[in-house]
Design a protein around this motif. Structure first.
Motif, PDB file in Angstrom:
ATOM      1  N   LEU A   1      46.041  35.319  59.769  1.00 32.37           N
ATOM      2  CA  LEU A   1      45.013  36.308  59.439  1.00 32.37           C
ATOM      3  C   LEU A   1      45.648  37.585  58.896  1.00 32.37           C
ATOM      4  N   ASP A   2      46.751  38.003  59.483  1.00 37.01           N
ATOM      5  CA  ASP A   2      47.451  39.189  59.007  1.00 37.01           C
ATOM      6  C   ASP A   2      47.997  38.961  57.600  1.00 37.01           C
ATOM      7  N   MET A   3      48.521  37.765  57.362  1.00 39.47           N
ATOM      8  CA  MET A   3      49.010  37.432  56.024  1.00 39.47           C
ATOM      9  C   MET A   3      47.881  37.437  55.006  1.00 39.47           C
ATOM     10  N   LEU A   4      46.730  36.906  55.393  1.00 38.70           N
ATOM     11  CA  LEU A   4      45.591  36.864  54.484  1.00 38.70           C
ATOM     12  C   LEU A   4      45.140  38.272  54.114  1.00 38.70           C
ATOM     13  N   GLU A   5      45.097  39.158  55.097  1.00 36.20           N
ATOM     14  CA  GLU A   5      44.667  40.531  54.811  1.00 36.20           C
ATOM     15  C   GLU A   5      45.616  41.204  53.823  1.00 36.20           C
ATOM     16  N   GLU A   6      46.911  41.026  54.038  1.00 37.30           N
ATOM     17  CA  GLU A   6      47.863  41.631  53.106  1.00 37.30           C
ATOM     18  C   GLU A   6      47.783  40.983  51.730  1.00 37.30           C
ATOM     19  N   ALA A   7      47.610  39.670  51.697  1.00 37.16           N
ATOM     20  CA  ALA A   7      47.517  38.973  50.415  1.00 37.16           C
ATOM     21  C   ALA A   7      46.334  39.470  49.591  1.00 37.16           C
ATOM     22  N   VAL A   8      45.184  39.653  50.222  1.00 36.83           N
ATOM     23  CA  VAL A   8      43.999  40.141  49.501  1.00 36.83           C
ATOM     24  C   VAL A   8      44.259  41.542  48.970  1.00 36.83           C
ATOM     25  N   ALA A   9      44.963  42.379  49.750  1.00 38.58           N
ATOM     26  CA  ALA A   9      45.300  43.712  49.272  1.00 38.58           C
ATOM     27  C   ALA A   9      46.196  43.646  48.038  1.00 38.58           C
ATOM     28  N   VAL A  10      47.153  42.699  48.027  1.00 34.64           N
ATOM     29  CA  VAL A  10      48.027  42.524  46.870  1.00 34.64           C
ATOM     30  C   VAL A  10      47.215  42.084  45.653  1.00 34.64           C
ATOM     31  N   LEU A  11      46.304  41.134  45.841  1.00 38.38           N
ATOM     32  CA  LEU A  11      45.456  40.680  44.737  1.00 38.38           C
ATOM     33  C   LEU A  11      44.731  41.856  44.091  1.00 38.38           C
ATOM     34  N   ARG A  12      44.081  42.640  44.915  1.00 42.39           N
ATOM     35  CA  ARG A  12      43.253  43.732  44.389  1.00 42.39           C
ATOM     36  C   ARG A  12      44.095  44.813  43.728  1.00 42.39           C
ATOM     37  N   GLU A  13      45.289  45.056  44.269  1.00 42.13           N
ATOM     38  CA  GLU A  13      46.155  46.052  43.643  1.00 42.13           C
ATOM     39  C   GLU A  13      46.588  45.590  42.259  1.00 42.13           C
ATOM     40  N   LEU A  14      46.916  44.316  42.118  1.00 42.02           N
ATOM     41  CA  LEU A  14      47.322  43.798  40.815  1.00 42.02           C
ATOM     42  C   LEU A  14      46.168  43.791  39.820  1.00 42.02           C
ATOM     43  N   TRP A  15      44.961  43.551  40.294  1.00 44.41           N
ATOM     44  CA  TRP A  15      43.799  43.521  39.396  1.00 44.41           C
ATOM     45  C   TRP A  15      43.434  44.889  38.832  1.00 44.41           C
ATOM     46  N   ARG A  16      44.071  45.948  39.333  1.00 45.29           N
ATOM     47  CA  ARG A  16      43.833  47.273  38.762  1.00 45.29           C
ATOM     48  C   ARG A  16      44.474  47.403  37.389  1.00 45.29           C
TER      49      ARG A  16
END
Length: 316
Positions: free
Chosen positions: A123-138
């Motif tokens: 779950l912790d990995m998933l939360e960080e992964a989603v944050a990485v996705l959204r940062e790259l989509w900027r």
């Protein structure tokens, strides 16, 4: 309530998945789910194409929205790579793409020899992964040095006008709470109103809630039940086994403890429109906004005809 069709990557070839997508749109379905697996659950299912190739092909044969149900962005594929794949998919589908994510299963994620983490770590990995996705989509260059992932000087150049929504799958309280906190929507497989309420009450609000169920269309209920048991005996495997068993043969071993009746109870078998309407109603009463039906076995055209003729007109 939006009614969609569930494309099963575990059971069908790429060409069959495209054929089903065309048929679903002709029948009047409003959206598509597609599963993301490296292995099928059992050898009897027998397929597992690379989902991102199929998603690209879907953009050329259908105008229906497509959601992954679901992708695991944590172990098998780095979130920086999935960020690019999802962005390209959203461009190809003209924004009609949803990235459904979850903590995954060892069945698909262990293949590189990485340790399979415990639930809280996943779950912790998933939360960080989603944050990485959204940062790259900027669209900027990203340098990220987190607890689980490192990204250096990465930028995604091919981006949709709006980043794809991220819907988060959850079956237990911690996962549902995470979905409520970070998700643009919620994904489930059970008509459980308590989980929907938990999602909405803990931050999900009025965000979309998706769910899906399996059918086995056939001329009789018994024939449908036979197809379901032969192709999806893993549907009766209980508890956390589905998250920790590493290969199809292990699921086949566990499925020896599953009875045909157990599988039958989880499927809509046969050709009864009333049975499908009853199942859809269970999800509607649980509070879901979208429900997706997938067909096990070779008779998907029969299911499309049934929905076009009797199910979808009734719901409208």
């Amino acid at each position: 309530m939006k009614i969609g069709y569930f494309l099963s990557s575990e059971e069908f070839t790429p060409a069959q998945l495209l054929e089903q997508a065309r048929g679903a749109e002709r029948a009047g379905f409003q959206a598509l789910w597609i599963s993301d697996h490296y292995h099928p659950w059992t050898d009897a299912q027998g397929q597992s194409p690379f989902v991102w190739s199929v998603i690209g092909a879907l953009s050329q044969v259908t105008s229906l929205p497509v959601s992954t149900a679901v992708t695991c962005p944590t172990v098998r594929i780095h979130p920086a790579v999935l960020a690019q794949a999802a962005a390209t998919s959203a461009v190809m589908h003209s924004g009609r793409f949803v990235l459904g994510v979850g903590t995954g299963e060892a069945l698909n994620e262990h293949i590189l020899g990485d340790a399979w983490p415990q639930t809280d770590v996943r779950l912790d990995m998933l939360e960080e992964a989603v944050a990485v996705l959204r940062e790259l989509w900027r669209g900027d260059f990203v340098n990220h040095h987190g607890r689980h992932y490192t990204v250096e000087h990465a930028r995604i150049y091919t981006l949709p006008d709006t980043p794809p929504p991220v819907y988060v799958s959850g079956f237990g309280p911690k996962a549902v709470d995470l979905a409520a906190r970070i998700g643009d929507g919620y994904v489930s497989m059970m008509p459980d109103g308590d989980l929907v309420s938990r999602f909405r009450d803990n931050g999900g609000g009025d965000k979309p809630c998706q769910a899906g169920f399996k059918a086995a269309y056939a001329d009789t209920e018994d024939e449908g039940a036979r197809i379901a048991y032969e192709t999806w005996p893993n549907a009766g495997v209980p508890g956390e086994l589905s998250q920790v068993l590493p290969s199809p043969r292990h699921f086949e071993q566990a499925a020896q403890l599953v009875t045909p009746e157990q599988v039958r109870q989880g499927f809509v078998c046969g050709n009864s429109a009333d049975a499908h309407l009853e199942m859809i109603d269970r999800y509607a009463k649980a509070g879901f906004d979208e429900v997706y039906v997938g067909n096990a076995g070779p008779h998907w055209q029969g299911l499309f005809d049934l929905y076009q003729r009797e199910v979808l007109p009734h719901l409208r």
